[in-house]
Design an enzyme around this catalytic site. Structure first.
Site, PDB file in Angstrom:
ATOM      1  N   SER A 149       0.873  -1.170   0.000  1.00 34.71           N
ATOM      2  CA  SER A 149       0.000   0.000   0.000  1.00 34.71           C
ATOM      3  C   SER A 149       0.909   1.219   0.000  1.00 34.71           C
ATOM      4  O   SER A 149       1.744   1.374   0.895  1.00 34.71           O
ATOM      5  CB  SER A 149      -0.869  -0.025   1.254  1.00 34.71           C
ATOM      6  OG  SER A 149      -1.648   1.153   1.337  1.00 34.71           O
ATOM      7  N   LYS A 175      -1.102  -1.091  -4.387  1.00 37.52           N
ATOM      8  CA  LYS A 175      -2.280  -0.284  -4.031  1.00 37.52           C
ATOM      9  C   LYS A 175      -1.805   1.140  -3.849  1.00 37.52           C
ATOM     10  O   LYS A 175      -0.813   1.387  -3.173  1.00 37.52           O
ATOM     11  CB  LYS A 175      -2.891  -0.833  -2.748  1.00 37.52           C
ATOM     12  CG  LYS A 175      -3.821   0.097  -1.998  1.00 37.52           C
ATOM     13  CD  LYS A 175      -4.577  -0.681  -0.926  1.00 37.52           C
ATOM     14  CE  LYS A 175      -4.665   0.068   0.382  1.00 37.52           C
ATOM     15  NZ  LYS A 175      -5.355  -0.711   1.430  1.00 37.52           N
ATOM     16  N   LYS A 177      -3.007   5.075  -2.743  1.00 39.59           N
ATOM     17  CA  LYS A 177      -4.061   5.838  -2.081  1.00 39.59           C
ATOM     18  C   LYS A 177      -4.508   6.943  -3.022  1.00 39.59           C
ATOM     19  O   LYS A 177      -3.679   7.551  -3.721  1.00 39.59           O
ATOM     20  CB  LYS A 177      -3.524   6.446  -0.781  1.00 39.59           C
ATOM     21  CG  LYS A 177      -3.198   5.403   0.284  1.00 39.59           C
ATOM     22  CD  LYS A 177      -4.457   4.788   0.875  1.00 39.59           C
ATOM     23  CE  LYS A 177      -4.117   3.885   2.053  1.00 39.59           C
ATOM     24  NZ  LYS A 177      -5.309   3.324   2.711  1.00 39.59           N
ATOM     25  N   ASP A 202      -7.198   2.967  -3.200  1.00 44.56           N
ATOM     26  CA  ASP A 202      -7.931   3.026  -1.920  1.00 44.56           C
ATOM     27  C   ASP A 202      -8.224   4.482  -1.586  1.00 44.56           C
ATOM     28  O   ASP A 202      -7.308   5.300  -1.447  1.00 44.56           O
ATOM     29  CB  ASP A 202      -7.080   2.386  -0.809  1.00 44.56           C
ATOM     30  CG  ASP A 202      -7.821   2.294   0.525  1.00 44.56           C
ATOM     31  OD1 ASP A 202      -8.993   2.712   0.602  1.00 44.56           O
ATOM     32  OD2 ASP A 202      -7.210   1.783   1.495  1.00 44.56           O
ATOM     33  N   GLU A 227     -11.095   0.593  -3.424  1.00 41.88           N
ATOM     34  CA  GLU A 227     -11.389   0.271  -2.025  1.00 41.88           C
ATOM     35  C   GLU A 227     -12.062   1.451  -1.328  1.00 41.88           C
ATOM     36  O   GLU A 227     -11.575   2.581  -1.405  1.00 41.88           O
ATOM     37  CB  GLU A 227     -10.061  -0.088  -1.341  1.00 41.88           C
ATOM     38  CG  GLU A 227     -10.184  -0.543   0.105  1.00 41.88           C
ATOM     39  CD  GLU A 227      -8.825  -0.953   0.687  1.00 41.88           C
ATOM     40  OE1 GLU A 227      -7.862  -1.177  -0.085  1.00 41.88           O
ATOM     41  OE2 GLU A 227      -8.721  -1.027   1.918  1.00 41.88           O
ATOM     42  N   ASP A 252     -13.715  -1.853   2.982  1.00 48.05           N
ATOM     43  CA  ASP A 252     -12.798  -1.943   4.118  1.00 48.05           C
ATOM     44  C   ASP A 252     -13.566  -1.441   5.344  1.00 48.05           C
ATOM     45  O   ASP A 252     -14.218  -2.223   6.060  1.00 48.05           O
ATOM     46  CB  ASP A 252     -11.534  -1.100   3.798  1.00 48.05           C
ATOM     47  CG  ASP A 252     -10.558  -0.942   4.957  1.00 48.05           C
ATOM     48  OD1 ASP A 252     -10.857  -1.361   6.081  1.00 48.05           O
ATOM     49  OD2 ASP A 252      -9.463  -0.371   4.742  1.00 48.05           O
ATOM     50  N   LYS A 276      -9.691  -6.850   8.075  1.00 47.64           N
ATOM     51  CA  LYS A 276      -8.675  -6.400   9.029  1.00 47.64           C
ATOM     52  C   LYS A 276      -9.035  -6.960  10.393  1.00 47.64           C
ATOM     53  O   LYS A 276     -10.162  -6.767  10.872  1.00 47.64           O
ATOM     54  CB  LYS A 276      -8.618  -4.878   9.097  1.00 47.64           C
ATOM     55  CG  LYS A 276      -7.979  -4.232   7.878  1.00 47.64           C
ATOM     56  CD  LYS A 276      -7.914  -2.738   8.011  1.00 47.64           C
ATOM     57  CE  LYS A 276      -7.276  -2.122   6.762  1.00 47.64           C
ATOM     58  NZ  LYS A 276      -7.525  -0.675   6.683  1.00 47.64           N
ATOM     59  N   GLY A 304      -3.950  -4.007   6.144  1.00 50.73           N
ATOM     60  CA  GLY A 304      -2.929  -3.683   7.148  1.00 50.73           C
ATOM     61  C   GLY A 304      -3.219  -2.341   7.782  1.00 50.73           C
ATOM     62  O   GLY A 304      -3.962  -1.523   7.228  1.00 50.73           O
TER      63      GLY A 304
HETATM   64  O1  OSB Z   1      -7.253   1.815   4.490  1.00 46.92           O
HETATM   65  O2  OSB Z   1      -6.021   0.120   4.261  1.00 46.92           O
HETATM   66  C1  OSB Z   1      -6.215   1.229   4.756  1.00 46.92           C
HETATM   67  C2  OSB Z   1      -3.148   2.297   6.780  1.00 46.92           C
HETATM   68  C3  OSB Z   1      -3.745   2.997   7.809  1.00 46.92           C
HETATM   69  C4  OSB Z   1      -5.116   3.128   7.811  1.00 46.92           C
HETATM   70  C5  OSB Z   1      -5.889   2.580   6.789  1.00 46.92           C
HETATM   71  C6  OSB Z   1      -5.294   1.868   5.764  1.00 46.92           C
HETATM   72  C7  OSB Z   1      -3.900   1.753   5.749  1.00 46.92           C
HETATM   73  C8  OSB Z   1      -3.157   1.114   4.680  1.00 46.92           C
HETATM   74  C9  OSB Z   1      -1.790   0.608   5.043  1.00 46.92           C
HETATM   75  O3  OSB Z   1      -3.521   1.051   3.529  1.00 46.92           O
HETATM   76  C10 OSB Z   1      -1.601  -0.835   4.863  1.00 46.92           C
HETATM   77  C11 OSB Z   1      -0.281  -1.247   5.461  1.00 46.92           C
HETATM   78  O4  OSB Z   1      -0.240  -1.589   6.661  1.00 46.92           O
HETATM   79  O5  OSB Z   1       0.707  -1.251   4.725  1.00 46.92           O
HETATM   80 MG    MG Z   2      -8.395   0.697   3.154  1.00 45.66          MG
END
Ligand code: OSB
Ligand code: MG
Length: 383
Positions: A149, A175, A177, A202, A227, A252, A276, A304
């Site tokens: 991510s 992924k 953001k 995401d 996402e 999510d 999660k 994560g």
């Molecule tokens: O939406 O998946 C998410 C990290 C913090 C809060 C929300 C998210 C995330 C990530 C990080 O996408 C995933 C990772 O731990 O690498």
């Molecule tokens: Mg997410």
């Protein structure tokens, strides 16, 4: 096998990230993580609370989780004898929300039970799923597929550079953001540069249904999924949006229980689910979400929350369930930490996989010396 929870200890640790992580709701530069230790008969199990430092991803944050554990969840289990770890989650079901706090304690109890049984946690998890019975339990520990991510960057150039590095390291999907102002044009540039990679986006609830036209523009980039584009608590609008998009929606934030998963699937609000551990309140519920999705033929993957090695190891165990067919946001310790709190750190093969360890409990050793050095708060829960 019945076991008594003799002691619950909370500890907070401070861990700076090697690189900031930015989502539509803000930038994280370091983590304040609560670890939960549950002890029975001289054996300890460990869990991690995945709440953020602020109530931006969901309603929880480190401080709220500490209070819930200290005053509500912890006292429910101290001194209590459980028939199995699966009996822990129901002890907290009278609490509204705060699933990450509950989940950290619940995961510690699952780890504890598997250590008391001298059994790897992943085997314990797999044999607890009704949608993946004991007969399917592989003799050898599996390898799980990994993705990364990548947060919002300061420039598109920087994002392209990061993607290049993660591809070279072998990760199976990227992924990125997105948020208004960092979406269509950026995805277009990524696709131009990397036409063949498995790519997804995401949004962390940065859009509304009014943006459906804009989100539809993403269809031309054949993303694996988008996402959580809409509100964190709105399944209905996601169903409407999914009916207007070709790109699969993955939920999510919206999915906190197996019941939510069933409702979202029935409404056509998503075609994929991110599970999660913390968000759903621990292994008990995570397994139920997995089982519900598997029954409906909906693929899942493990999300994560910038976890330390403890939470990361739990995510690895969860990801061995057979419905986790898509690469998860579970990547190497070194992407986050100069020094993790487990030994060895989590490593990823050049095939973009993690080799699951067949050791008791979550499968890694705690680096006690480092753990003590970064502990900022510690407290035993009173029963
Ligand atoms: O939406 O998946 C998410 C990290 C913090 C809060 C929300 C998210 C995330 C990530 C990080 O996408 C995933 C990772 O731990 O690498
Ligand atoms: Mg997410």
């Amino acid at each position: 096998m019945a076991f008594r929870i003799d002691r619950i200890t909370l500890r907070q640790i401070a861990m700076p990230l090697v690189h900031f992580f930015e989502t539509s709701f803000g930038r994280t530069i370091g983590r304040e993580i609560i670890l939960v230790e549950a002890a029975s008969d001289g054996v300890s199990g460990w869990g991690e609370v995945t709440a953020g430092e602020n109530p931006f991803y969901n309603e929880e944050w480190t401080e709220s989780a500490w209070l819930i554990l200290e005053h509500y969840a912890g006292p429910r289990v101290v001194g209590r004898t459980l028939d199995s770890a699966a009996d822990a989650a129901p002890l907290f079901s009278h609490l509204r929300g705060h699933r990450m706090a509950r989940g950290g304690l619940e995961a510690a109890i699952w780890d504890l039970e598997s250590r008391l049984l001298e059994r790897p946690l992943w085997r314990h998890v797999r044999s607890s799923s009704s949608a993946s019975g004991a007969a399917e339990l592989p003799a050898q520990p599996p390898e799980i597929p990994c993705g990364v991510s990548i947060g919002v960057q300061d420039s598109v150039q920087q994002l392209l550079h990061k993607i290049e590095g993660e591809r070279a390291a072998g990760y199976q999907r990227i992924k990125m953001k997105i948020k208004p102002g960092w979406d269509i044009d950026v995805v277009r540039q990524v696709r131009r540069e990397f036409p063949k990679i498995r790519l997804m986006a995401d949004a962390n609830s940065a859009y509304t249904l009014e943006d459906a036209g804009r989100l539809r523009q993403l269809d031309e980039f054949y993303l694996m999924m988008i996402e959580q584009p809409l509100a964190h608590d709105d399944i209905i609008d996601h169903a409407e949006l999914q009916s207007r998009l070709d790109t699969p929606i993955c939920l999510d934030e919206c999915i906190r229980t197996a019941h939510h998963a069933e409702q979202a699937i029935a409404l056509g609000a998503c075609r994929i689910i991110n599970i999660k551990l913390g968000r759903v309140g621990g292994f008990h519920e995570a397994i139920l979400v997995h089982d519900a999705a598997r029954r409906a033929g909906i693929p899942v993957w493990c999300g994560g929350m910038l976890e330390s090695g403890v939470g990361r190891a739990h995510n690895i165990a969860l990801s061995t369930l057979p419905g986790f067919v898509l690469p998860g946001d579970i990547s190497a310790s070194k992407r986050y930490w100069a020094r993790d709190i487990i030994n060895p750190p989590v490593e990823v093969t050049s095939r973009g996989t993690i080799q699951v360890r067949d050791e008791p409990g979550f499968g890694y050793a705690l680096d006690r010396e480092h753990l003590n050095a970064i502990t900022t708060r510690r407290e035993e829960v009173r029963g």
